[in-house]
Design an enzyme around this catalytic site. Structure first.
Site, PDB file in Angstrom:
ATOM      1  N   CYS A 245       0.843  -1.200   0.000  1.00 16.55           N
ATOM      2  CA  CYS A 245       0.000   0.000   0.000  1.00 16.55           C
ATOM      3  C   CYS A 245       0.870   1.238   0.000  1.00 16.55           C
ATOM      4  CB  CYS A 245      -0.871  -0.018   1.247  1.00 16.55           C
ATOM      5  SG  CYS A 245      -1.729  -1.583   1.473  1.00 16.55           S
TER       6      CYS A 245
ATOM      7  N   ARG B  18       1.324   2.043  -5.898  1.00 20.44           N
ATOM      8  CA  ARG B  18       1.640   1.031  -4.883  1.00 20.44           C
ATOM      9  C   ARG B  18       0.437   0.155  -4.555  1.00 20.44           C
ATOM     10  NH1 ARG B  18       6.310   1.970  -2.271  1.00 20.44           N
ATOM     11  NH2 ARG B  18       5.620   0.573  -0.618  1.00 20.44           N
TER      12      ARG B  18
ATOM     13  N   TRP C   5      -3.486  -2.056  -1.501  1.00 19.99           N
ATOM     14  CA  TRP C   5      -3.370  -3.279  -2.298  1.00 19.99           C
ATOM     15  C   TRP C   5      -3.733  -4.390  -1.327  1.00 19.99           C
ATOM     16  CZ3 TRP C   5      -1.080  -8.079  -2.682  1.00 19.99           C
ATOM     17  CH2 TRP C   5      -1.036  -8.658  -3.955  1.00 19.99           C
TER      18      TRP C   5
ATOM     19  N   ASN D 299       0.959  -0.115   6.045  1.00 24.34           N
ATOM     20  CA  ASN D 299       1.388  -0.879   4.866  1.00 24.34           C
ATOM     21  C   ASN D 299       2.197  -2.066   5.373  1.00 24.34           C
ATOM     22  OD1 ASN D 299       2.389  -1.890   2.457  1.00 24.34           O
ATOM     23  ND2 ASN D 299       4.120  -0.465   2.456  1.00 24.34           N
ATOM     24  N   GLY D 300       1.778  -3.270   5.009  1.00 20.20           N
ATOM     25  CA  GLY D 300       2.486  -4.462   5.492  1.00 20.20           C
ATOM     26  C   GLY D 300       1.492  -5.530   5.881  1.00 20.20           C
TER      27      GLY D 300
ATOM     28  N   GLU E  42      11.716 -10.741 -20.913  1.00 23.25           N
ATOM     29  CA  GLU E  42      11.243  -9.415 -20.498  1.00 23.25           C
ATOM     30  C   GLU E  42      10.108  -8.918 -21.401  1.00 23.25           C
ATOM     31  OE1 GLU E  42      10.699  -5.836 -18.537  1.00 23.25           O
ATOM     32  OE2 GLU E  42      11.339  -7.853 -17.969  1.00 23.25           O
TER      33      GLU E  42
ATOM     34  N   LYS F  40       6.365  -7.934 -20.096  1.00 17.53           N
ATOM     35  CA  LYS F  40       5.736  -6.629 -20.345  1.00 17.53           C
ATOM     36  C   LYS F  40       4.350  -6.812 -20.966  1.00 17.53           C
ATOM     37  CE  LYS F  40       7.481  -4.488 -18.156  1.00 17.53           C
ATOM     38  NZ  LYS F  40       8.567  -5.132 -17.497  1.00 17.53           N
TER      39      LYS F  40
ATOM     40  N   GLU G  48       1.917  -8.188 -18.373  1.00 16.76           N
ATOM     41  CA  GLU G  48       1.584  -7.232 -17.301  1.00 16.76           C
ATOM     42  C   GLU G  48       0.549  -6.199 -17.728  1.00 16.76           C
ATOM     43  OE1 GLU G  48       4.711  -5.808 -14.365  1.00 16.76           O
ATOM     44  OE2 GLU G  48       5.839  -6.088 -16.210  1.00 16.76           O
TER      45      GLU G  48
ATOM     46  N   HIS H 184      11.472 -28.488 -28.715  1.00 19.36           N
ATOM     47  CA  HIS H 184      11.353 -29.545 -27.699  1.00 19.36           C
ATOM     48  C   HIS H 184      10.021 -29.493 -26.968  1.00 19.36           C
ATOM     49  CE1 HIS H 184      15.626 -30.372 -28.381  1.00 19.36           C
ATOM     50  NE2 HIS H 184      15.712 -29.071 -28.509  1.00 19.36           N
TER      51      HIS H 184
ATOM     52  N   LYS I 276       3.559  -1.726  -7.748  1.00 22.73           N
ATOM     53  CA  LYS I 276       4.913  -1.394  -8.191  1.00 22.73           C
ATOM     54  C   LYS I 276       5.995  -2.047  -7.342  1.00 22.73           C
ATOM     55  CE  LYS I 276       7.952   0.758 -10.629  1.00 22.73           C
ATOM     56  NZ  LYS I 276       8.177   0.239 -11.953  1.00 22.73           N
TER      57      LYS I 276
HETATM   58  C1  AGP Z   1       7.987  -5.384 -13.601  1.00 17.71           C
HETATM   59  O1  AGP Z   1       7.393  -4.643 -14.578  1.00 17.71           O
HETATM   60  C2  AGP Z   1       7.180  -5.565 -12.400  1.00 17.71           C
HETATM   61  N1  AGP Z   1       6.760  -4.360 -11.858  1.00 17.71           N
HETATM   62  C3  AGP Z   1       7.808  -6.496 -11.378  1.00 17.71           C
HETATM   63  O2  AGP Z   1       8.056  -7.728 -11.992  1.00 17.71           O
HETATM   64  C4  AGP Z   1       9.117  -5.989 -10.764  1.00 17.71           C
HETATM   65  O3  AGP Z   1      10.142  -6.020 -11.692  1.00 17.71           O
HETATM   66  C5  AGP Z   1       9.483  -6.879  -9.572  1.00 17.71           C
HETATM   67  O4  AGP Z   1       8.445  -6.802  -8.636  1.00 17.71           O
HETATM   68  C6  AGP Z   1      10.809  -6.467  -8.944  1.00 17.71           C
HETATM   69  O5  AGP Z   1      10.717  -5.165  -8.450  1.00 17.71           O
HETATM   70  P1  AGP Z   1      12.056  -4.396  -8.000  1.00 17.71           P
HETATM   71  O6  AGP Z   1      12.910  -4.210  -9.195  1.00 17.71           O
HETATM   72  O7  AGP Z   1      11.559  -3.113  -7.418  1.00 17.71           O
HETATM   73  O8  AGP Z   1      12.716  -5.270  -6.964  1.00 17.71           O
END
Ligand code: AGP
Length: 616
Positions: A2, A28, A76, A102-103, A489, A493, A496, A512, A611
């Site tokens: 959060c 967040r 979140w 948050n936590g 990657e 993307k 996501e 394979h 994030k």
């Molecule tokens: C990537 O687009 C995501 N937001 C997620 O996979 C992110 O890379 C991952 O949570 C790691 O975050 P960090 O680089 O802040 O440790």
């Protein structure tokens, strides 16, 4: 994961500043939000399920009274479904205390049962309401908010960043931190607290980073940090060199697109000051703290990270092997905890993280240190847990990354790892001055070459491929050698932001098994840029086409052979092979962005994501 923000000011009204701060934290968590103020000796709360915009509508409909004290939260969900009742802030059952958190309180069920047996009444499914009642109960015993918060936290197990306020102390905020990030803002008109610095850049650039087990008492004109034993501590102020504008969209429709376009600048900011062109070497800041002797003594490297940072780490491992002849392994940080303890003596662990607050990566870092190992952090946030706990540090200078889908941070991490490979290669005598100079020259030349990726002639094919991709349900991303992590990657993307299922694979693996998936509705996105593996990639394209599969290929401008084997060609400038990942990843970021745009997705705040993943 959060976002929390709070303010106490000398008179005046902090509601607008707190709401503005909350908006910068929306990445967040964005399933519900709320704010609370103290007014005329009472706590007033407004909260709403949904985005902060829904809270703003609620505030417009039922305004909070002006106040010089406020706490706010964007959520979140972990405990209790997204709903108005579970949105923060949470009060105790006597409306004497209110908390934003948050936590995760791991023992909240047990605490809740005990408090209920003592007569407390609960109206939500959240762990935070338990915390509010615990603080409220202690407050009635101790009569002091700071003492009550500390006493309550002695009974709590888990992670928390919290801010509390109480009816009986109208000029006071109490903050506390354990494993979840929390910074204090030191302003001329007030004191503030937030999950990260960008939330407060409109109010101050002077920050105190709260460490684990620390609490702080904030008044409008003072702040006192208390250590784990409760004693006051002298804590220095960190100046943040980010500007509020950097944390804004700057005219772009989405942060993701803005951050993709920032990558040429990220290259300059992360690399150019560190290049020693005459010596063909790299000079990191003091935080690095590894001299030639230390670098020569290394026998192996271990890279650890999560998500996009893991893909950057995989590229780092290959660059260090290529340029420094250092063997390494790349591990998913959350898996490391279960690996058998090996001798850490001659190894260096490189933990890569944009936020520096990812719980899995931090746990792995602490485990390495517990096993006697040393950690080099590659991180984008000064003052973050990784930046403070790593033995050695290289910061990427990407500026704040707000889009949940990481783009410029990935780019900055790969640039930093390329520089690291040169530094270690030079220190170990694997690279001579001339080779070092060439590698730095190539890196400097890249900035201009990157600009070409944002020209219409490069963007048009991406848009055409996105028109097609928006109509498929699933696809495969293929690459070889350095192209493999780039394929992973690219697939991440797309997943996501567009919610289209995509898998990244080493191209050699396709025959394979995955090749069974290929048909007219199951396309392949392939990395076919110049280098040792291009010819093999072209064969893979032909294997896909032979089974009726559509091909989207990233390849050098004017590569007619690949063009002949592909339905869509995403052109990139020809660059040295070791730098290709920095160029090849850009059209894949844009492809994901354009595809999500066509599907009307919430690009900066994709569903179910956040994030910074601050819980394991
Ligand atoms: C990537 O687009 C995501 N937001 C997620 O996979 C992110 O890379 C991952 O949570 C790691 O975050 P960090 O680089 O802040 O440790």
């Amino acid at each position: 994961m959060c976002g929390i923000v709070a303010a106490v000011a000398a008179g005046g009204d902090v509601r607008a500043a707190v709401l503005a701060g909350l908006k910068t934290l929306e990445y967040r968590g964005y399933d519900s939000a709320g704010m609370a103020v103290l007014h005329d000796g009472a706590i007033q709360v407004r909260r709403k399920m949904g985005k902060i915009a829904a809270l703003e509508e609620e505030l417009a409909r039922d305004e909070l009274p002006p106040s010089s004290l406020a706490v706010a939260h964007t959520r979140w969900a972990t405990h209790g479904a997204p709903a108005d009742r579970n949105a923060h802030p949470h009060r105790d059952d006597r409306d004497e205390v209110v908390v934003v958190h948050n936590g995760i309180i791991e023992n909240y069920v047990e605490l809740r049962e005990r408090l209920a047996a003592e007569g407390h009444v609960f109206s939500t499914e959240t762990d935070t309401e338990v915390l509010a009642n615990l603080v409220g109960a202690r407050m009635r015993e101790l009569g002091d908010l700071h003492a009550a918060v500390r006493a309550a936290l002695e009974e709590v197990e888990g992670a928390y960043a919290l801010v509390a306020m109480a009816v009986s102390e109208p000029g006071t905020l109490v903050a506390a931190r354990m494993d979840s990030p929390l910074v204090l803002g030191v302003g001329k008109d007030g004191r503030y607290a937030a999950s990260d610095m960008p939330a407060l850049l409109g109010l101050t650039r002077d920050f105190v980073v709260l460490e684990n087990h620390e609490t702080a008492v904030l008044h409008a004109d003072s702040h006192v940090v208390h250590g784990p034993d409760g004693a006051p501590l002298e804590r220095g102020v960190t100046r943040c060199d980010w500007t509020p504008e950097q944390a804004e969209r700057g005219g772009f429709p989405h942060f993701m697109l803005k951050e993709i376009h920032e990558q040429p600048d990220v290259l300059a900011r992360t690399a150019f000051d560190r290049c020693r062109d005459t010596e063909g070497d790299v000079d990191f800041e003091d935080d690095f703290g590894l001299d030639d002797e230390a670098l020569r003594s290394l026998k192996r490297l271990r890279f650890m990270a999560m998500g996009t940072s893991l893909h950057a780490a995989m590229l780092g491992q290959r660059l260090l092997a290529e340029l420094a002849r250092l063997p390494g392994e790349t591990l998913n940080a959350s898996e490391f905890l279960y690996s058998p303890p090996l001798d850490e003596g001659d190894a260096l662990t490189v933990v890569v993280s944009q936020s520096g607050e990812t719980a899995d990566s931090l746990r792995a870092l602490r485990e390495v240190k517990e096993r006697g190992g040393r950690v080099l952090g590659i991180c984008n946030v000064r003052g973050s847990s990784l930046a403070r706990e790593a033995d050695h540090l290289v910061l990427t200078h990407c500026g704040p990354e707000v889009g949940v889908a990481s783009t410029k941070a990935f780019f900055g991490q790969v640039v930093a790892l390329y520089l690291l490979a040169i530094r270690i290669g030079r220190a170990r005598g694997v690279l001579d001055v001339a080779r070092g100079q060439q590698l730095l020259h190539d890196l400097r030349a890249l900035r201009h070459q990157l600009e070409g990726l944002f020209k219409e002639e490069a963007l048009a094919p991406v848009r055409a491929a996105a028109d097609y991709l928006a109509g498929v349900r699933s696809c495969l991303f293929l690459g070889r050698a350095l192209g493999h992590p780039v394929a992973l990657e690219g697939a991440l993307k797309l997943k996501e932001v567009s919610y289209i299922h995509a898998e990244g694979y080493p191209a050699g693996e396709m025959k394979h098994g995955p090749i069974a998936l290929i048909d007219a509705d199951f396309p392949v996105v392939a990395i076919c840029t110049p280098g040792r593996v291009r010819a093999k990639m072209v064969s893979n394209l032909q294997e896909v086409r032979a089974r009726g599969g559509k091909v989207i290929a990233v390849a050098a401008e004017g590569d007619t052979e690949v063009a002949a084997a592909a339905d869509f060609l995403l052109p990139v400038p020809e660059v040295p092979e070791l730098l290709a990942p920095l160029v090849d990843s850009v059209p894949l970021q844009l492809l994901a962005y354009e595809t999500a745009l066509r599907l009307g997705r919430d690009i900066d705040q994709p569903r179910n994501l956040a994030k910074s993943v601050t819980v394991e």
